[in-house]
Design a protein around this motif. Structure first.
Motif, PDB file in Angstrom:
ATOM      1  N   VAL A  25       0.833  -1.196   0.000  1.00  0.00           N
ATOM      2  CA  VAL A  25       0.000   0.000   0.000  1.00  0.00           C
ATOM      3  C   VAL A  25       0.871   1.251   0.000  1.00  0.00           C
ATOM      4  N   GLU A  26       1.894   1.261   0.834  1.00  0.00           N
ATOM      5  CA  GLU A  26       2.764   2.436   0.922  1.00  0.00           C
ATOM      6  C   GLU A  26       3.537   2.656  -0.373  1.00  0.00           C
TER       7      GLU A  26
ATOM      8  N   LYS B 164      -6.782   1.480  -0.775  1.00  0.00           N
ATOM      9  CA  LYS B 164      -6.027   2.062   0.331  1.00  0.00           C
ATOM     10  C   LYS B 164      -4.897   2.952  -0.168  1.00  0.00           C
ATOM     11  N   ALA B 165      -4.278   2.561  -1.295  1.00  0.00           N
ATOM     12  CA  ALA B 165      -3.147   3.318  -1.835  1.00  0.00           C
ATOM     13  C   ALA B 165      -3.601   4.538  -2.634  1.00  0.00           C
TER      14      ALA B 165
ATOM     15  N   ARG C 176       1.302   4.155  -3.130  1.00  0.00           N
ATOM     16  CA  ARG C 176       0.548   5.371  -2.781  1.00  0.00           C
ATOM     17  C   ARG C 176       0.490   6.352  -3.960  1.00  0.00           C
TER      18      ARG C 176
END
Length: 248
Positions: A166-167, A205-206, A170
């Motif tokens: 996810v990070e 989420k990203a 982003r």
């Protein structure tokens, strides 16, 4: 930046596709992400071996790297050889693993034809800035973020669900995500692959702009996997198919 799908079949080559391989092109530079079983033949429909600028390997399972053996032969023996060494970026031990795969002495192995480098968190490859993050898989595996100017592509490689993906993803323009498992299958192994709903959830989420579903095994249906990804991601969801081209 242009993405061309060379191979998108998950885990094994399928009847209509080689295993994992993707061509990313910008400023005339050709970056190949993974070169799985059967991919070298398909790749040559788009460029000749000497035109490969660099290769990045997400991990060392055969469906992501084994056609490096054929590449070694082409670089060593085809007319016009020797050609300049092709940079290959991968997990620690890639050079040794590929030498063993072709039953070569570890010294020099394939080092006279291919120039091996271990992934760093950030590196410059041709016109691309490439960032990586370790993923969740039975062997060392990396997700790969390719940036060119203001554009970005994130390739999951193979992974179970995890926050590091996810990070890394982003705000990316495209998340090229595996979806090798089926939703709601109680037999799904942990820490191995993503389901389509997992892929959609990570994309959501990203905050990525587009989700591109890939690495679907030939025993599952790509359209069904993409439809299930739409349950958790409301943005555009597309399907990787052999030789499809996407502008990023």
């Amino acid at each position: 930046m242009k993405l061309t799908v060379i191979g998108c079949s998950g885990s094994v080559p399928g009847p209509d596709s080689a295993a994992s391989s993707y061509l990313v092109t910008a400023d005339g530079f050709h970056l190949v992400l993974d070169l799985g079983s059967g991919a070298l033949g398909s790749l040559q429909r788009h460029l000749a071996v000497p035109e490969i600028g660099a290769i990045g390997l997400s991990h060392l399972h055969p469906d992501h790297c084994m056609d490096l053996c054929g590449l070694y032969v082409a670089a060593r023996y085809a007319p016009g050889s020797p050609i300049p060494r092709i940079p290959v970026l991968g997990p620690p031990g890639t050079a040794e693993r590929m030498a063993l795969a072709y039953d070569l002495p570890l010294d020099p192995g394939m080092e006279e034809e291919l120039e091996f480098h271990t992934w760093q968190e950030v590196q410059q490859v041709g016109p691309f800035t490439i960032r990586t993050a370790p993923m969740v898989h039975p062997v060392p595996a990396y997700a790969i973020r390719v940036e060119y100017g203001e554009r970005s592509l994130v390739y999951t490689g193979d992974t179970g669900p995890n926050d590091a993906l996810v990070e890394l993803a982003r705000g990316a323009d495209v998340l090229l995500s595996e979806a090798a498992l089926q939703d709601n299958d109680p037999g799904n192994p942990a820490d191995l692959h993503l389901t389509p709903s997992d892929a959609g959830e990570h994309a959501k989420k990203a905050g990525v702009k587009r989700l591109l579903i890939t690495h679907v095994p030939p025993w599952y249906d790509r359209e069904t996997q993409a439809e299930h990804a739409r349950r958790t991601f409301s943005g555009p969801v597309e399907i990787a198919t052999p030789h499809a081209v996407f502008d990023i």
